[in-house]
Structure formats: C-alpha cells, structure tokens
Design a protein around this motif. Structure first.
Motif, PDB file in Angstrom:
ATOM      1  N   ASN A  52      20.927   2.061  22.643  1.00  0.00           N
ATOM      2  CA  ASN A  52      19.529   2.434  22.846  1.00  0.00           C
ATOM      3  C   ASN A  52      18.589   2.591  21.685  1.00  0.00           C
ATOM      4  O   ASN A  52      17.725   1.902  21.709  1.00  0.00           O
ATOM      5  N   TYR A  56      15.363  -0.167  20.812  1.00  0.00           N
ATOM      6  CA  TYR A  56      14.061   0.290  20.630  1.00  0.00           C
ATOM      7  C   TYR A  56      13.533   0.553  19.347  1.00  0.00           C
ATOM      8  O   TYR A  56      12.419   0.166  18.889  1.00  0.00           O
ATOM      9  N   ASP A  59      13.115  -2.972  17.680  1.00  0.00           N
ATOM     10  CA  ASP A  59      11.742  -3.689  18.187  1.00  0.00           C
ATOM     11  C   ASP A  59      10.410  -2.976  17.542  1.00  0.00           C
ATOM     12  O   ASP A  59       9.679  -3.816  16.896  1.00  0.00           O
ATOM     13  N   LEU A 175       8.638   6.612  20.054  1.00  0.00           N
ATOM     14  CA  LEU A 175      10.152   6.279  21.011  1.00  0.00           C
ATOM     15  C   LEU A 175      10.142   7.360  22.098  1.00  0.00           C
ATOM     16  O   LEU A 175      10.216   8.505  21.722  1.00  0.00           O
ATOM     17  N   GLU A 179      13.944   6.493  26.608  1.00  0.00           N
ATOM     18  CA  GLU A 179      14.703   5.247  26.160  1.00  0.00           C
ATOM     19  C   GLU A 179      15.910   5.707  25.622  1.00  0.00           C
ATOM     20  O   GLU A 179      17.007   4.768  25.547  1.00  0.00           O
TER      21      GLU A 179
END
Length: 186
Positions: A52, A56, A59, A175, A179
C-alpha cells in the motif's frame, strides 16, 4: 601473561557492499553497527502495508520526478557502519542501479514486533544523519498509527491515527492513514 589485543571486526560500508554482492540473490542483508544482519521474510500483514505504501507514495512521487522503492539500502557519510534497508524509500531522479541510495527524500519503516526496538532506536538515529531525508514514517502493524518524523529544521514527531491524512508537502500531496491500512482488518 599477555592479553591478546581485541580486533574490531565490524564492517564498513565498502567491505559490506563487496561482501553482500557475493551473497545469493534470495538473501537480504542489511548492515547494522558494522554487523551484517540477515532479514527474514516479512509476514503477510507487513507485506500488505508495504504494498500500500509503495502504491500510494509512488503515485505522489511520480509527479515530482521521484519514485517509491521497496528494499533500497540507505547510506550516510556520517555513519559508515550502517546500510539499513527500510521497507519503502522515496528517491528523486533516476532509480539507483545498485540498490543503494544516499539521497532519500522519505523513508517508511513498517514496525514488526521483532524489530521494533531497533527500528525506533538506532535506525531512527541513523536516518536522522541523512541530509536529504525530510520525512520518516514509522508505521505500526497492528493498529492504525503512524509516527511522522519530519525535519523542520530540527526533527519533530507527530502521530497520525484513523481518519487522518498525513500532509506530505515534499510530494505536493497527502497520504491517508486509511490508504496505508487498505485491505486489512484492525
């Protein structure tokens, strides 16, 4: 009676890198206080959190010409007997060719019961010696809790819990704690 002189057998990073290069590809080692330490395979919960984080953070990082990488060793000129391998490293520029970096922007460690003392102790002290490092995330496995260490200019610590978004101006975004723990039951 003469007492034999004690020889310092700790490795320096240059010796360690040569030694580690000769190890089988399926072995993962890090250098802690001059001693190579073999890393055991992480459990599923740990791996999910790492996945995870990579997803994230990558990105966010991509927009700034950076990338999130699992398994890069960190080097610091201030401590030549350490080459720890955190769970996730965000580094800007081209991906490192050899698996080592001395200019991470962000480091994330997922805390395991067996490594908790080391990760929150000597490794955290080591990471603070890396001039480029702006953010250190210490992510707890069994509760939605993230310690956000930030260089501002001295190191500060905040705790992010459920429902929180961790502000990451270094990556022009945030973040969410949700997430980080996606697809896990807490």
């Amino acid at each position: 009676m003469a007492v034999p002189a004690r020889r310092d057998t700790r490795m320096r990073v240059s010796e360690y890198r040569e030694w580690a290069a000769a190890r089988p590809d399926d072995e993962r080692w890090e250098l802690i206080e001059g001693v190579p330490v073999m890393m055991s395979p992480a459990k599923g919960r740990h791996q999910r959190i790492v996945t995870n984080l990579v997803k994230y953070l990558d990105d966010l990082a991509e927009r700034r010409g950076c990338g999130a990488y699992p398994g890069l060793a960190i080097l610091s000129e201030a401590m030549d007997d350490y080459a720890p391998i955190p769970d996730v490293v965000v580094q800007c520029g081209a991906p490192p060719e050899d698996g080592y970096t001395s200019d991470p922007l962000l480091v994330a460690e997922v805390l395991s019961p067996s490594t908790l003392v080391l990760d929150r102790g000597r490794k955290t002290e080591f990471y603070q010696t890396v001039p480029s490092l702006a953010v250190l995330l210490l992510v707890h496995q069994n509760e939605a809790r993230v310690e956000v260490w930030r260089r501002a200019p001295d190191w500060t610590v905040e705790v992010a819990g459920p429902g929180t978004v961790i502000d990451l101006p270094e990556l022009d975004g945030g973040l969410s704690v949700a997430e980080i723990y996606a697809r896990l039951t807490l």
